[in-house]
Each structure stands twice: as structure tokens, then as C-alpha cells.
Design a protein around this motif. Structure first.
Motif, PDB file in Angstrom:
ATOM      1  N   GLU A 184     -20.281  31.162  40.021  1.00 17.94           N
ATOM      2  CA  GLU A 184     -19.920  30.148  39.031  1.00 17.94           C
ATOM      3  C   GLU A 184     -21.162  29.700  38.280  1.00 17.94           C
ATOM      4  O   GLU A 184     -22.276  29.738  38.798  1.00 17.94           O
ATOM      5  CB  GLU A 184     -19.275  28.944  39.725  1.00 17.94           C
ATOM      6  CG  GLU A 184     -17.992  29.273  40.470  1.00 17.94           C
ATOM      7  CD  GLU A 184     -17.447  28.082  41.238  1.00 17.94           C
ATOM      8  OE1 GLU A 184     -18.200  27.098  41.419  1.00 17.94           O
ATOM      9  OE2 GLU A 184     -16.275  28.134  41.650  1.00 17.94           O
ATOM     10  N   ARG A 375     -18.153  31.381  47.307  1.00 18.03           N
ATOM     11  CA  ARG A 375     -18.679  31.320  45.941  1.00 18.03           C
ATOM     12  C   ARG A 375     -20.102  30.784  45.947  1.00 18.03           C
ATOM     13  O   ARG A 375     -20.493  30.027  46.842  1.00 18.03           O
ATOM     14  CB  ARG A 375     -17.788  30.446  45.045  1.00 18.03           C
ATOM     15  CG  ARG A 375     -17.594  29.036  45.554  1.00 18.03           C
ATOM     16  CD  ARG A 375     -16.549  28.265  44.767  1.00 18.03           C
ATOM     17  NE  ARG A 375     -15.272  28.946  44.731  1.00 18.03           N
ATOM     18  CZ  ARG A 375     -14.395  28.909  45.738  1.00 18.03           C
ATOM     19  NH1 ARG A 375     -14.674  28.253  46.860  1.00 18.03           N
ATOM     20  NH2 ARG A 375     -13.242  29.544  45.637  1.00 18.03           N
ATOM     21  N   ARG A 377     -23.206  29.237  43.125  1.00 22.46           N
ATOM     22  CA  ARG A 377     -23.331  28.646  41.791  1.00 22.46           C
ATOM     23  C   ARG A 377     -24.748  28.839  41.272  1.00 22.46           C
ATOM     24  O   ARG A 377     -25.727  28.605  41.978  1.00 22.46           O
ATOM     25  CB  ARG A 377     -22.981  27.167  41.811  1.00 22.46           C
ATOM     26  CG  ARG A 377     -23.084  26.530  40.444  1.00 22.46           C
ATOM     27  CD  ARG A 377     -22.355  25.213  40.323  1.00 22.46           C
ATOM     28  NE  ARG A 377     -22.386  24.748  38.926  1.00 22.46           N
ATOM     29  CZ  ARG A 377     -21.542  25.136  37.988  1.00 22.46           C
ATOM     30  NH1 ARG A 377     -20.585  25.992  38.265  1.00 22.46           N
ATOM     31  NH2 ARG A 377     -21.629  24.677  36.760  1.00 22.46           N
TER      32      ARG A 377
END
Length: 381
Positions: A184, A375, A377
């Protein structure tokens, strides 16, 4: 049982002005969620500590997340000098002058978070953060900062240093995301090329065609510089691996199984699944095992979470699990390790599809491994 602990900071000042500043710094850090203790070493102060600078530091260096000295830089250097070992283990160490004009990260600027804390103090108190690390000075992406912010384990610090040196020389770094992982906040930047693993196609995919064209010309696969994932797909000396701690090990065992058998079973399972040990985030089992000494010891030594679930919750999971009539008769559910591993993923769990390794049994211990979506970032480019 979920482990969550505030970061612990100790502040030492040496003058009345420094003591006043210490209180301001402590208040600002506490408002940000830190746990802060303060001390002053100053003649004439009724609460001045009696231990030496080195003794005060020794008591905290290996237990605290950060040490802050308010005074001359040389004082801090003398205090920490006997204990400095490695950027992987040293705490963040910062120095502020007693007027709060400058805030200097001395140690563990990236991995320990000293640079980030200096920026926080700058934002809250107006002290100027003096950052000297190359990637910060040149406003480049830093692999160790990225790893710390995303709670990733770093496989090789020497490779991490080499990557930082490459970035500072103007080279582009290829980062490969394990299939199933998510990234992300990534914005295109000259020092990073982001690639995606596609095991079904047996290839790497990149935003753009440059890597593909290079591979076609050489007719050899282009290795990434960094691989982000839980598996061990590359020779450890050639690719830096950043490992998310997202794998859950479900475990079942006989009562009073020794620690060494627990350790052996878990680590053999991780090896069988080609997973980094560092990818393990927690252990899980049935409620009846909540106080099993060998499992508790393993969790304590490896700083792992430990969660247990009642039989009815395990049995309610949908999916095809390795069932045992004996286990069902004994504890009320036909499989403990696989089902509890999936339960440990929470919302990321997808039934038996989440299993990375089905039940492995040896010496009275059963282990299964599950992995959910994860995930990372990236900071803005």
C-alpha cells in the motif's frame, strides 16, 4: 493472550534547566503513547540519583527501547560506550541540549527508531532534529526504516547495508512481493522497482516492462535485491529477505510434553514448509492446553503470542481438516492443530485454504501452519 506493550523510554538530565526540559519531553512522549521514566544527576537537586552515569545506563541499556540524555553529547557517549553492540539490538539513544534547541539521534537511528523519535520531539517541542544517516540526508528510501515500520524481520544486515549503499550510488533496487502479499502507499520512485511474484506463471511481474525486457535478452531470470515474504525462495546470501511475522502454528500435544520436543516439532514443520522461523507470529491450540508448560516456555523464549480456543469454536470452522476419532473423543473436536492455526488468523482466515502445512505428528506433538493475507506500506515517494 495477545502481547502489546508500550515502548519504554528513560530520560536522564544533569542540570535544573535540563530537568525542566525532561518533564516537557516526558509529557510529549507520554501523549504519544510511550511509557517514560525520568531521573536527574545534579548536585543540589534533592532527587539526584546516587549511582554513576555508567551504572544508570547499564541498568537500562538492554531493557529499554530508548534512552534520552539531556546535556552534552560527550556525556551520553561515555555513558553508552561500554554497552554498544549492534544496530539490531541496541536501543535508540538521543541527546538534547538543556535548552532543547537540538535533538541528536546517536544510536539506532533507523532500526531502534531514534530518528523517528527525534522528529516527534521536533514536532512537539520545536527542537531541531539533527539527522546524519545517509538515506535521511539524501531523502532516499531506507530499507531498515521500512522494515521497522512494517514490523519485518531482516535476514542479513550486511545485505541491508549494501542495498543502502546501492541506493546512495543512484542504483535502482528491485523489490519482489510474495504472491498473496499486498503493498500500500507505493508511489513510483527512481530508487525502487516493485515486482509481484506469480508462481503459477513462473515469473515476475513489474509495473512497466524494463525488467521483462532485460530477462528476455539475457534469457536468465532477474533476481530481486529484496524479497518480502514468509517463504525462503532464494539463496540467503544473494537476496535480502524481509519477513512479516504472520504465520500461525497450531499445536496439540500430550500433557507435560517437554519444551525440547515442542521446539523440535515446530521448527521441523517450518523447515518442511520452507518458511522462515521469523515468520512465526503466534502459537494456538485448544483451551485445555492453555497452561501447557512446554508451549508457554517456547512462546516466552521466542516472544510469540499464545491463543487458545474452546472445542466448539474449533469445530465450527468450515473446511476439510485432518480428522482423528481419538482426538474427537478426547477433547470434543476431531482436529486441534489445523483448526486452531486457522482460528489464529482471525478475519484473514479462509478455512483449510489458509493452511500452509497440514498436520505433522511426531513424539506426541502435532503441528500445522497457517498463513493469512498480509500487507506492507511504503512511505510517500
Amino acid at each position: 493472550m495477545k502481547r502489546s506493550q508500550k515502548k519504554q523510554v528513560s530520560i536522564l538530565s544533569f542540570t535544573p534547566n535540563g530537568k525542566n526540559l525532561s518533564q516537557e519531553v516526558a509529557k510529549a512522549l507520554q501523549d504519544r503513547g510511550y511509557e517514560v521514566e525520568q531521573a536527574v544527576k545534579c548536585k543540589g537537586q534533592p532527587d539526584s540519583i546516587s549511582v554513576s552515569l555508567v551504572e544508570w545506563t547499564r541498568e537500562r541499556f538492554f531493557r529499554k527501547d530508548a534512552l534520552i540524555y539531556i546535556g552534552a553529547t560527550g556525556i551520553a557517549v561515555r555513558g553508552i560506550a561500554p554497552f554498544v553492540e549492534s544496530k539490531c539490538t541496541d536501543p535508540a539513544v538521543l541527546v538534547l541540549d538543556e535548552r532543547g534547541t537540538y535533538c541528536i539521534p546517536l544510536l539506532s537511528g533507523h532500526l531502534g527508531g531514534a530518528n523517528a523519535m527525534a522528529r516527534e520531539i521536533q514536532e512537539d517541542l520545536g527542537s531541531r532534529a539533527i539527522l546524519t544517516t545517509g538515506t535521511d540526508v539524501n531523502q532516499k528510501w531506507a530499507v531498515d526504516v521500512f522494515a521497522r515500520e512494517n514490523h519485518l524481520w531482516i535476514s542479513d544486515m550486511e545485505l541491508a547495508k549494501d542495498i543502502s549503499a546501492r541506493i546512495l550510488r543512484g542504483e535502482q533496487i528491485r523489490i519482489l512481493i510474495e504472491e498473496g502479499g499486498m503493498a500500500e502507499g507505493f508511489e513510483q520512485r527512481e530508487e525502487i522497482a516493485l515486482l509481484w511474484e506469480n508462481k503459477e506463471a513462473g515469473s515476475l511481474e513489474e509495473d512497466g516492462t524494463e525488467a521483462k525486457e532485460k530477462e528476455e535478452k539475457s534469457r536468465q531470470p532477474i533476481l530481486p535485491h529484496i524479497y518480502i515474504g514468509t517463504r525462503r525462495p532464494y539463496p540467503e546470501k544473494s537476496v535480502l529477505c524481509l519477513v512479516p511475522r504472520t504465520v500461525v502454528a497450531g499445536i496439540g500435544c500430550r500433557k507435560d510434553t517437554p519444551y525440547l520436543l515442542i521446539e523440535k516439532a515446530i521448527e521441523e514443520a517450518l523447515q518442511e514448509a520452507c518458511l522462515w522461523k521469523a515468520s512465526l507470529g503466534k502459537l494456538t491450540s485448544i483451551t485445555e492446553k492453555a497452561e501447557e508448560a512446554g508451549i508457554l516456555e517456547y512462546c516466552e523464549k521466542n516472544r510469540l503470542g499464545w491463543e487458545t480456543y474452546p472445542a466448539r469454536q474449533l469445530q465450527a470452522l468450515e473446511g476439510q481438516f485432518t480428522e482423528s476419532a481419538f482426538v474427537r473423543q478426547t477433547v470434543g473436536v476431531g482436529n486441534v492443530c489445523e483448526r486452531s492455526a486457522v482460528c489464529g488468523l482471525g478475519e484473514e482466515g479462509r478455512g483449510d485454504a489458509s493452511l500452509l502445512l497440514r498436520k505433522q505428528a511426531a513424539n506426541g506433538v502435532t503441528v500445522a501452519l497457517a498463513g493469512g493475507r498480509w500487507r506492507v506500506r511504503f512511505e510517500a515517494g
